[in-house]
Design a protein around this motif. Sequence first.
Motif, PDB file in Angstrom:
ATOM      1  N   SER A   1      43.911  38.335  49.669  1.00  0.00           N
ATOM      2  CA  SER A   1      44.985  38.610  48.706  1.00  0.00           C
ATOM      3  C   SER A   1      44.696  39.862  47.891  1.00  0.00           C
ATOM      4  O   SER A   1      45.586  40.684  47.653  1.00  0.00           O
ATOM      5  CB  SER A   1      45.168  37.405  47.771  1.00  0.00           C
ATOM      6  OG  SER A   1      45.538  36.250  48.498  1.00  0.00           O
TER       7      SER A   1
ATOM      8  N   VAL B   1      46.854  43.323  47.847  1.00  0.00           N
ATOM      9  CA  VAL B   1      47.367  43.893  46.596  1.00  0.00           C
ATOM     10  C   VAL B   1      46.994  45.371  46.493  1.00  0.00           C
ATOM     11  O   VAL B   1      47.818  46.214  46.113  1.00  0.00           O
ATOM     12  CB  VAL B   1      46.813  43.104  45.393  1.00  0.00           C
ATOM     13  CG1 VAL B   1      46.876  43.943  44.116  1.00  0.00           C
ATOM     14  CG2 VAL B   1      47.604  41.816  45.207  1.00  0.00           C
TER      15      VAL B   1
ATOM     16  N   CYS C   1      49.746  48.293  46.330  1.00  0.00           N
ATOM     17  CA  CYS C   1      49.832  49.176  45.168  1.00  0.00           C
ATOM     18  C   CYS C   1      49.647  50.638  45.569  1.00  0.00           C
ATOM     19  O   CYS C   1      50.280  51.536  44.999  1.00  0.00           O
ATOM     20  CB  CYS C   1      48.807  48.772  44.115  1.00  0.00           C
ATOM     21  SG  CYS C   1      49.189  47.222  43.275  1.00  0.00           S
TER      22      CYS C   1
ATOM     23  N   ILE D   1      47.003  47.187  39.861  1.00  0.00           N
ATOM     24  CA  ILE D   1      45.911  46.512  40.561  1.00  0.00           C
ATOM     25  C   ILE D   1      45.150  45.545  39.661  1.00  0.00           C
ATOM     26  O   ILE D   1      44.972  44.372  40.030  1.00  0.00           O
ATOM     27  CB  ILE D   1      44.964  47.535  41.218  1.00  0.00           C
ATOM     28  CG1 ILE D   1      45.675  48.230  42.382  1.00  0.00           C
ATOM     29  CG2 ILE D   1      43.685  46.844  41.710  1.00  0.00           C
ATOM     30  CD1 ILE D   1      44.842  49.298  43.072  1.00  0.00           C
TER      31      ILE D   1
ATOM     32  N   LEU E   1      47.326  42.352  38.930  1.00  0.00           N
ATOM     33  CA  LEU E   1      47.508  41.433  40.062  1.00  0.00           C
ATOM     34  C   LEU E   1      46.197  40.794  40.495  1.00  0.00           C
ATOM     35  O   LEU E   1      46.167  39.624  40.873  1.00  0.00           O
ATOM     36  CB  LEU E   1      48.155  42.188  41.225  1.00  0.00           C
ATOM     37  CG  LEU E   1      49.570  42.717  40.950  1.00  0.00           C
ATOM     38  CD1 LEU E   1      50.077  43.545  42.132  1.00  0.00           C
ATOM     39  CD2 LEU E   1      50.518  41.569  40.653  1.00  0.00           C
ATOM     40  N   VAL E   2      45.114  41.555  40.435  1.00  0.00           N
ATOM     41  CA  VAL E   2      43.808  40.991  40.807  1.00  0.00           C
ATOM     42  C   VAL E   2      43.420  39.882  39.834  1.00  0.00           C
ATOM     43  O   VAL E   2      42.900  38.834  40.240  1.00  0.00           O
ATOM     44  CB  VAL E   2      42.729  42.085  40.855  1.00  0.00           C
ATOM     45  CG1 VAL E   2      41.341  41.460  40.983  1.00  0.00           C
ATOM     46  CG2 VAL E   2      42.974  43.030  42.029  1.00  0.00           C
TER      47      VAL E   2
ATOM     48  N   ILE F   1      45.232  36.781  40.801  1.00  0.00           N
ATOM     49  CA  ILE F   1      44.652  36.178  41.997  1.00  0.00           C
ATOM     50  C   ILE F   1      43.350  35.459  41.660  1.00  0.00           C
ATOM     51  O   ILE F   1      43.108  34.318  42.106  1.00  0.00           O
ATOM     52  CB  ILE F   1      44.408  37.256  43.076  1.00  0.00           C
ATOM     53  CG1 ILE F   1      45.744  37.793  43.594  1.00  0.00           C
ATOM     54  CG2 ILE F   1      43.591  36.687  44.235  1.00  0.00           C
ATOM     55  CD1 ILE F   1      45.617  39.037  44.447  1.00  0.00           C
TER      56      ILE F   1
END
Length: 209
Positions: free
Chosen positions: A98, A102, A106, A115, A118-119, A122
């Motif tokens: 994942s 991402v 991005c 980044i 979203l990281v 996750i």
Amino acid sequence: MAADGQLSPKAAVHGTANGVFFMAIFGALWAYTGIMGLQKPAGTTRWLLAIAFLVGVGFCVSGFLLMRSARRFPGGGQKPGKRHLLKFNLIFAAEGVSIAAVIILCNAIGNLNLIPILVAVIVGLHFLPLASLFGVKLYYATGLLLGLLALFTWLFIPENLVFGGDEANAYMVIVGFGSALILWVTAFLILGIGRKIVHDVKKAPVTTT
């Protein structure tokens, strides 16, 4: 990672120590992300890197001492079964895939600032199945806080802010330092759980046959 349930005290202590190692290392990596987001010359961020390194090392040393304190506990500690290990590996594999997706996405849309947001989401999500897998409710709070931090930053914080007279990548700074703090607090709490197990075992009356 920490574990409880049917594990022996020795195995539970080793599990909490492994959890401390994990939080210490990844907390330091998130702190590094925050430091890089400041976008300042290496000389001005050196002391921040030193602090992040020392905090990470301090937790790792504490985890090692915790594990060492249980070396004479009876029982070698049950090893996790194949299904347990498979679930653990699948969770981390899904997290890695994942994160890679991402980063690729991005880059494709030309918005690298997303980044860290979203990281963090996750990473927060991956704590939820781990909480169930290891029976550690604390991980639910860790995952939720990481997700809320990322969401709050995305909704209310501009992508760039001025820190110390210089423009910085606010997403990297806030999510990086915030995630580091969350993981390090989790490490501290896990360490307390392990120490309590050690204390309870040492205080328990010795039975003889």
